[in-house]
Scaffold this active site. Structure first.
Site, PDB file in Angstrom:
ATOM      1  CG  ASP A 192      -1.717   1.216   1.448  1.00 36.77           C
ATOM      2  OD1 ASP A 192      -1.951   1.939   0.468  1.00 36.77           O
ATOM      3  OD2 ASP A 192      -2.158   1.447   2.599  1.00 36.77           O
ATOM      4  CG  HIS A 365      -4.148   4.371   3.807  1.00 36.87           C
ATOM      5  ND1 HIS A 365      -4.293   3.276   2.993  1.00 36.87           N
ATOM      6  CD2 HIS A 365      -5.335   5.020   3.799  1.00 36.87           C
ATOM      7  CE1 HIS A 365      -5.526   3.267   2.503  1.00 36.87           C
ATOM      8  NE2 HIS A 365      -6.176   4.316   2.978  1.00 36.87           N
TER       9      HIS A 365
END
Length: 550
Positions: A192, A365
């Site tokens: 990611d 994130h």
């Protein structure tokens, strides 16, 4: 069995959203995530944007594995299942619950084999793939990374994640298991990249709960909390503080109500029954006894918060003394809409708190230090950044280089790139497949290849009606009589006059209620005119409402 693994991202690279990756080994195909994106302003009339998964039409899929329940990772699943042969869908418990609700709406549940997976269970054997799940902390419970053991090498696909040491549900990213996998050897990491440009560490979700505990008890008016509908942790923390301070909780927004029900039924959300009330009942309580959780944190034109901001919601309104907490970061491109909503809430006397002035949001994130930590735990031989715009992928690639991954073993791919991985050669770009987007427009899926093409067809079949409304904001929102321009439509002066009067009635009524937001005016005029036209002619011309501010 082939010793070469083909990896084909169909979405999520060079963009934020519609994440979907194909893994192909010999005749066996596995798909990780089936996400969607929401349309931009230029996508006129489009409801959803999906990956182009035509590549899979003649390739039976052994399994679709889902990393977590966010729309940008699961939203396209019903559309994939309509057109692609899929043996089974594998996901953790909450993700499966959210997905089952979607499949019920599309009438696909009975025809789909759903398999619940557990990160603590033994690995799954899917043909030549051996699949292992690793628990990861994120802004929704039950997120996992996926480890694929193949004859071509060991691949780690992180999904969305962060290193939250104090998660709301107590389930941290499983650092020990990641280190153990790193000791086994990782041939390729697909990681990611969303926050790869941001230095430092991402804050814990509990920081938001702490902020709620500081803010909410001091407020004497109603408190509205706007967040993403899938942010179960955020709903839990807001509801917990509400219960402790004697407030009742109302949930506004269809998707948020649905997710609240699913999460409560599965045990991921603990909100006592006596605390939850209907929105209209919350509005009848003394202001200091009501907390409303709603959708609309991105300023979407017809969302709950935007309608509340323009006093257009049937159940909820704000008044002086109320507090609105926008507990989300605007997705790039939505900033102006969010600012407009904040301005209108402020005009109505509410105090608006957002992440720029209060600690009411944290990302889900990993930032740079967490990405460095993951690279040191896994020590991958090769890295392929995923999930992000190209600048984010490039920033992740720089972190990999700094961690000692050789330049030739870092793959910067795009949607449609074909990457082959083998133990002998590592990963390499070998070609491309046709890759684009699929538009969902009403009940049609994929029949709109291009928005302009759809518009031209619409114009050719039913013509166009342009309704021009002029509003004088300096004169308190006075509305001039609308003008109506028809092309390719029926030549009926009486009908056109009726439509003109209907447009004027709707615009004047909205202005009298203080609704002057362009998008809302256009939406209401469009719907009213469209209904009259269909009732009289059974035709659906393209209706273009134009609102001019003077």
């Amino acid at each position: 069995m082939s010793d070469t693994l083909r990896i084909i991202p169909l979405g999520g690279l060079g963009e934020v959203g519609k994440n979907m990756t194909v893994y192909e080994l010999g005749e066996t195909v596995i798909v990780v995530d089936t996400g969607l994106a929401f349309p931009r302003d230029e996508h006129l009339g489009v409801d959803l944007v999906l990956p182009d998964f035509a590549y899979l039409y003649d390739r039976p899929v052994r399994a679709v594995i889902l990393t977590h329940g966010h729309e940008d990772h699961v939203g396209a699943l019903p559309y994939v299942l309509r057109d692609v042969s899929v043996d089974e869908v594998i996901a953790t418990r909450l993700t499966l619950g959210l997905v089952k609700s979607k499949l019920d709406e599309h009438g696909l549940t009975a025809a789909t084999r759903l398999v619940e997976a557990d990160p603590d269970a033994p690995p799954l054997e899917l043909g030549p793939f051996r699949v292992e799940l690793v628990r990861m902390a994120h802004s929704i419970p039950d997120a996992v990374a996926i480890v694929l053991e193949t004859p071509a090498g060991r691949v780690v696909h992180t999904g969305d994640w962060k290193l939250d040491h104090t998660p709301v549900d107590g389930l941290k990213t499983d650092v020990g298991k990641l280190a153990e996998i790193g000791n086994r050897g990782v041939d390729l990491l697909l990681g990611d990249s969303t926050n790869a440009e941001r230095p430092g560490m991402t804050g814990s979700e509990r920081l938001v709960g702490d902020a709620f505990e500081q803010i909410i008890p001091l407020r004497r008016g109603r408190v509205l909390v706007a967040s993403f509908a899938s942010n179960i942790h955020r709903m839990q923390q807001a509801a917990t503080v509400a219960a402790h301070t004697g407030r009742k909780v109302a949930v506004v927004g269809r998707s948020m109500r649905r997710n609240l029900g699913i999460a409560r039924n599965l045990g991921y959300l603990d909100v006592p029954e006596h605390v939850v009330v209907k929105p209209q009942d919350a509005m009848e309580l003394p202001p200091q006894q009501a907390l409303i959780i709603c959708t609309g944190s991105q300023g979407e034109p017809m969302s709950a918060l935007t309608r509340i901001a323009y006093d257009d919601h049937p159940s909820v309104s704000v008044a002086p003394g109320d507090t609105v907490i926008i507990s989300a970061k605007p997705v790039p491109g939505n900033e102006l809409r969010v600012h407009d909503a904040i301005n209108n809430l402020s005009k109505r006397g509410a105090e608006v708190l957002h992440e720029e002035i209060a600690p009411v949001h944290v990302s889900g994130h990993a930032c740079q230090e967490e990405l460095r930590t993951l690279l040191s735990l896994l020590r991958p031989r090769s890295v392929m950044p995923i999930h992000g715009e190209f600048r984010m992928l490039a920033a992740h690639a720089r972190l990999a280089r700094d961690a000692g991954v050789p330049e030739e073993r870092i793959v910067l791919a795009e949607n449609g790139s074909v990457v082959e991985l083998s133990l002998a050669r590592g990963p390499r770009l070998v070609g491309r497949i046709e890759s684009g987007v699929t538009f969902v427009d009403g009940l049609g899926v994929g029949d709109v290849e291009d928005v302009a093409l759809r518009d031209r067809r619409h114009l050719a079949e039913d013509g166009v009606l342009i309704v021009v409304t002029t509003i004088a904001l300096s004169d308190g929102g006075e509305i001039a009589p609308p003008e109506l321009i028809a092309r390719g439509f029926v030549d009926d002066p009486e009908l056109l006059e009726e439509l003109r009067q209907e447009a004027g009635r709707v615009a004047v009524g909205l202005a009298a209620d203080g609704v002057t937001e362009i998008k809302l005016l256009q939406e209401h005029v469009h719907d009213a005119i469209g209904q009259v036209v269909y009732d009289r002619t059974r035709r659906r011309p393209m209706i273009l409402p134009v609102v001019i501010e003077v």
